[in-house]
Design a protein around this motif. Structure first.
Motif, PDB file in Angstrom:
ATOM      1  N   PRO A 277     -48.553 -18.751  -8.996  1.00 52.27           N
ATOM      2  CA  PRO A 277     -47.646 -18.648 -10.142  1.00 52.27           C
ATOM      3  C   PRO A 277     -48.373 -18.836 -11.470  1.00 52.27           C
ATOM      4  CG  PRO A 277     -46.700 -20.031  -8.427  1.00 52.27           C
ATOM      5  CD  PRO A 277     -48.111 -19.772  -8.033  1.00 52.27           C
ATOM      6  N   TYR A 278     -48.008 -17.990 -12.447  1.00 53.96           N
ATOM      7  CA  TYR A 278     -48.609 -18.038 -13.776  1.00 53.96           C
ATOM      8  C   TYR A 278     -47.557 -18.546 -14.756  1.00 53.96           C
ATOM      9  CZ  TYR A 278     -51.889 -16.685 -17.438  1.00 53.96           C
ATOM     10  OH  TYR A 278     -52.786 -16.711 -18.486  1.00 53.96           O
ATOM     11  N   ILE A 279     -47.920 -19.574 -15.521  1.00 50.58           N
ATOM     12  CA  ILE A 279     -46.973 -20.221 -16.432  1.00 50.58           C
ATOM     13  C   ILE A 279     -47.542 -20.238 -17.843  1.00 50.58           C
ATOM     14  CG2 ILE A 279     -45.768 -22.387 -16.951  1.00 50.58           C
ATOM     15  CD1 ILE A 279     -45.898 -22.987 -13.928  1.00 50.58           C
ATOM     16  N   VAL A 280     -46.696 -19.896 -18.811  1.00 52.78           N
ATOM     17  CA  VAL A 280     -47.067 -19.960 -20.222  1.00 52.78           C
ATOM     18  C   VAL A 280     -46.248 -21.060 -20.888  1.00 52.78           C
ATOM     19  CG1 VAL A 280     -46.945 -18.784 -22.444  1.00 52.78           C
ATOM     20  CG2 VAL A 280     -47.820 -17.575 -20.445  1.00 52.78           C
ATOM     21  N   CYS A 281     -46.937 -21.933 -21.637  1.00 54.83           N
ATOM     22  CA  CYS A 281     -46.270 -22.995 -22.400  1.00 54.83           C
ATOM     23  C   CYS A 281     -46.376 -22.678 -23.885  1.00 54.83           C
ATOM     24  CB  CYS A 281     -46.896 -24.353 -22.096  1.00 54.83           C
ATOM     25  SG  CYS A 281     -46.194 -25.710 -23.077  1.00 54.83           S
ATOM     26  N   ILE A 282     -45.240 -22.601 -24.562  1.00 55.20           N
ATOM     27  CA  ILE A 282     -45.207 -22.292 -25.992  1.00 55.20           C
ATOM     28  C   ILE A 282     -44.687 -23.517 -26.735  1.00 55.20           C
ATOM     29  CG2 ILE A 282     -44.338 -20.701 -27.746  1.00 55.20           C
ATOM     30  CD1 ILE A 282     -43.658 -18.779 -25.369  1.00 55.20           C
ATOM     31  N   ASP A 283     -45.536 -24.119 -27.544  1.00 52.25           N
ATOM     32  CA  ASP A 283     -45.157 -25.326 -28.292  1.00 52.25           C
ATOM     33  C   ASP A 283     -46.067 -25.427 -29.506  1.00 52.25           C
ATOM     34  OD1 ASP A 283     -44.954 -28.189 -29.117  1.00 52.25           O
ATOM     35  OD2 ASP A 283     -43.684 -28.308 -27.334  1.00 52.25           O
ATOM     36  N   LYS A 297     -52.664 -26.871 -14.197  1.00 50.04           N
ATOM     37  CA  LYS A 297     -53.890 -26.411 -13.534  1.00 50.04           C
ATOM     38  C   LYS A 297     -54.324 -27.393 -12.458  1.00 50.04           C
ATOM     39  CE  LYS A 297     -55.798 -23.498 -17.215  1.00 50.04           C
ATOM     40  NZ  LYS A 297     -56.892 -23.321 -18.196  1.00 50.04           N
ATOM     41  N   LEU A 298     -54.121 -28.697 -12.739  1.00 49.82           N
ATOM     42  CA  LEU A 298     -54.472 -29.726 -11.769  1.00 49.82           C
ATOM     43  C   LEU A 298     -53.691 -29.563 -10.474  1.00 49.82           C
ATOM     44  CD1 LEU A 298     -55.995 -32.410 -11.182  1.00 49.82           C
ATOM     45  CD2 LEU A 298     -54.026 -33.608 -12.162  1.00 49.82           C
ATOM     46  N   HIS A 299     -52.481 -29.016 -10.583  1.00 45.71           N
ATOM     47  CA  HIS A 299     -51.626 -28.854  -9.409  1.00 45.71           C
ATOM     48  C   HIS A 299     -51.627 -27.423  -8.881  1.00 45.71           C
ATOM     49  CE1 HIS A 299     -50.243 -32.753 -10.817  1.00 45.71           C
ATOM     50  NE2 HIS A 299     -49.774 -32.939  -9.605  1.00 45.71           N
ATOM     51  N   GLY A 300     -52.636 -26.650  -9.255  1.00 49.87           N
ATOM     52  CA  GLY A 300     -52.844 -25.362  -8.601  1.00 49.87           C
ATOM     53  C   GLY A 300     -52.221 -24.159  -9.257  1.00 49.87           C
ATOM     54  N   TYR A 301     -51.567 -24.335 -10.406  1.00 54.22           N
ATOM     55  CA  TYR A 301     -50.964 -23.205 -11.107  1.00 54.22           C
ATOM     56  C   TYR A 301     -51.987 -22.538 -12.030  1.00 54.22           C
ATOM     57  CZ  TYR A 301     -46.468 -25.273  -9.752  1.00 54.22           C
ATOM     58  OH  TYR A 301     -45.405 -25.792  -9.046  1.00 54.22           O
ATOM     59  N   GLU A 302     -51.739 -21.281 -12.342  1.00 51.96           N
ATOM     60  CA  GLU A 302     -52.420 -20.631 -13.458  1.00 51.96           C
ATOM     61  C   GLU A 302     -51.586 -20.921 -14.695  1.00 51.96           C
ATOM     62  OE1 GLU A 302     -55.214 -19.052 -13.599  1.00 51.96           O
ATOM     63  OE2 GLU A 302     -55.704 -18.755 -11.488  1.00 51.96           O
ATOM     64  N   ALA A 303     -52.191 -21.427 -15.755  1.00 52.52           N
ATOM     65  CA  ALA A 303     -51.405 -21.821 -16.924  1.00 52.52           C
ATOM     66  C   ALA A 303     -52.185 -21.609 -18.207  1.00 52.52           C
ATOM     67  CB  ALA A 303     -50.991 -23.292 -16.808  1.00 52.52           C
ATOM     68  N   ILE A 304     -51.458 -21.318 -19.274  1.00 50.91           N
ATOM     69  CA  ILE A 304     -52.051 -21.184 -20.600  1.00 50.91           C
ATOM     70  C   ILE A 304     -51.044 -21.682 -21.627  1.00 50.91           C
ATOM     71  CG2 ILE A 304     -51.260 -18.791 -20.910  1.00 50.91           C
ATOM     72  CD1 ILE A 304     -53.882 -18.300 -22.450  1.00 50.91           C
ATOM     73  N   GLY A 305     -51.531 -22.390 -22.654  1.00 53.95           N
ATOM     74  CA  GLY A 305     -50.674 -22.891 -23.714  1.00 53.95           C
ATOM     75  C   GLY A 305     -50.930 -22.147 -25.008  1.00 53.95           C
ATOM     76  N   CYS A 306     -49.899 -22.024 -25.829  1.00 55.33           N
ATOM     77  CA  CYS A 306     -50.029 -21.341 -27.113  1.00 55.33           C
ATOM     78  C   CYS A 306     -49.160 -22.070 -28.132  1.00 55.33           C
ATOM     79  CB  CYS A 306     -49.598 -19.880 -26.993  1.00 55.33           C
ATOM     80  SG  CYS A 306     -49.818 -18.940 -28.533  1.00 55.33           S
ATOM     81  N   ASN A 307     -49.740 -22.453 -29.284  1.00 53.03           N
ATOM     82  CA  ASN A 307     -48.967 -23.203 -30.281  1.00 53.03           C
ATOM     83  C   ASN A 307     -48.506 -22.345 -31.449  1.00 53.03           C
ATOM     84  OD1 ASN A 307     -51.359 -22.855 -31.668  1.00 53.03           O
ATOM     85  ND2 ASN A 307     -52.018 -24.991 -31.461  1.00 53.03           N
TER      86      ASN A 307
END
Length: 410
Positions: A277-283, A297-307
């Motif tokens: 699963p790929y997750i995007v965090c917008i904050d 990422k520590l729990h195995g997800y693909e993730a990227i944050g954008c502010n």
């Protein structure tokens, strides 16, 4: 109109809407809890664990001139509609349907139902029957509530309409069923309980062969009473009464969806061919973006944050994530606007969008729902809260270990 359900009940709220011939949306939110048992064996010894689970539920009811048009619940998936389609052997038809553009962004299930009608996969009579079942089961749950919050907002309702329901006659019928349901306690407690056969020999002797075979098929320990009612196109009380004698004799057992008692390996466990699963965090807060990204990422997800919310919009269309975390209060483009824009795209109509907010006001949660948000999370929140919510909406069956101590704050 808004308030608490311990001050005014759902029945009275519906009557007021009917008497005023109002058009708009009623939002209801409540918590329900239940105890369930886990049994198993360890080192040659049997054990039983009891655990209390609390569930947050919410509903939208759409009205036209004081009559009910449709209802949606907090489950953003299409599983409910798929269950009803199973009765017509059409459950796979959803996989090749494009959602109708005529329907409001916050009711995708209704959009898919209309798409099935437009493609002549469902007949109008079948569509009306499914809507009636959905409205009936939702009102059964709502009229059983004693605590929660509600808000009614006047405005346009869902369009187009296939059918509408007069409130008074429907409520009278369902209230009677709610009272009869209570008489089945403690043997039958909730529509969420799953069926499992405890004594098939006794059932074989008591039932015709065809009925016993059907019951064996559905009583697999995974199918709930509510699902069975949907498959059979019957109301929940009728189904519950039919199995009540066998539950009372102990030939059929009912239990809540089981929680695994085994220790889970660290990290998200997926089959080799499964997509991570790929997750995007917008904050707009870079600290929370990095914290969320690191945790996932520590729990195995693909993730990227954008502010930057404007850059994030482009990022989301580029990566097409499986789930989106979105702050509400941001400069240039707030979370409500961003969520509404994404819901207008067919690509993201079914993507879970979880709003992150430092506020915990009921009106903010309602507004988030109205623009199409799937759920919300109040800051500061623990890692475990974030992971549990993601798991819930990605349907990942708890396949990761939760870090209980971390807290993410704005």
């Amino acid at each position: 109109m808004q308030g608490n359900l311990n001050e005014i009940d759902i029945c009275s709220i519906l009557q007021l809407i009917e008497l005023g011939q109002r058009t708009g949306e009623l939002f209801v939110e409540a918590y329900s809890s239940y105890n369930h048992s886990i049994t198993g064996n360890a080192d040659g010894k049997s054990f039983a664990l009891r655990n209390s689970k609390s569930l947050k539920q919410s509903w939208f009811i759409f009205f036209l001139n004081g009559q009910i048009v449709y209802v949606i619940d907090s489950d953003s998936s299409l599983s409910r509609l798929r269950d009803y389609l199973c009765h017509y052997q059409l459950e796979t038809s959803l996989d090749r349907i494009v959602i109708s553009s005529l329907v409001a962004d916050n009711a995708p299930e209704y959009g898919y139902l209309w798409a099935l009608l437009e493609h002549h996969i469902l007949t109008p009579a079948q569509g009306r029957s499914i809507i009636q079942g959905i409205v009936h089961e939702t009102l059964f749950d709502l009229l059983s509530l004693h605590q929660g919050f509600f808000i009614f907002d006047r405005g346009p309702t869902l369009a187009p309409q296939l059918t509408t329901f007069e409130i008074s006659s429907l409520v009278r019928k369902i209230m009677k069923q709610v009272q009869e349901w209570k008489q089945l306690h403690p043997h039958i407690q909730s529509p969420s309980q799953c069926l499992a056969i405890a004594d098939f020999i006794q059932l074989r002797q008591a039932l015709p062969e065809a009925t016993a075979n059907n019951l064996e098929h559905w009583a697999d320990g995974k199918t709930s009473l509510r699902q069975l009612a949907r498959y059979l196109n019957r109301d929940i009380l009728t189904v519950a009464k039919a199995i009540y004698p066998f539950v009372k004799h102990g030939w059929i057992q009912l239990h809540y969806p089981a929680m695994s008692a085994t220790t889970k390996p660290k990290g998200l466990q997926l089959a080799p061919e499964a997509k991570i699963p790929y997750i995007v965090c917008i904050d707009d807060g870079s600290v929370i973006c990095k914290a969320v990204e690191s945790t996932l990422k520590l729990h195995g997800y693909e993730a990227i944050g954008c502010n930057n919310p404007l850059e994030a919009l482009s990022l989301v269309f580029q990566f097409k994530p499986d789930l989106i975390l979105c702050d509400i209060v941001m400069p240039e483009l707030d979370g409500y606007e961003l969520c509404a824009m994404l819901r207008r795209s067919s690509i993201f109509r079914q993507t879970p969008i979880i709003m992150l907010t430092a506020k915990d006001l009921f009106i903010d949660r309602v507004k988030a729902r109205m623009v199409g948000a799937t759920d919300y999370l109040t800051k500061p929140f623990a890692d475990s809260e974030l992971l549990m919510l993601i798991e819930k909406h990605l349907h990942l069956d708890n396949n990761f270990s939760r870090q209980q101590c971390g807290v993410i704050a704005d």
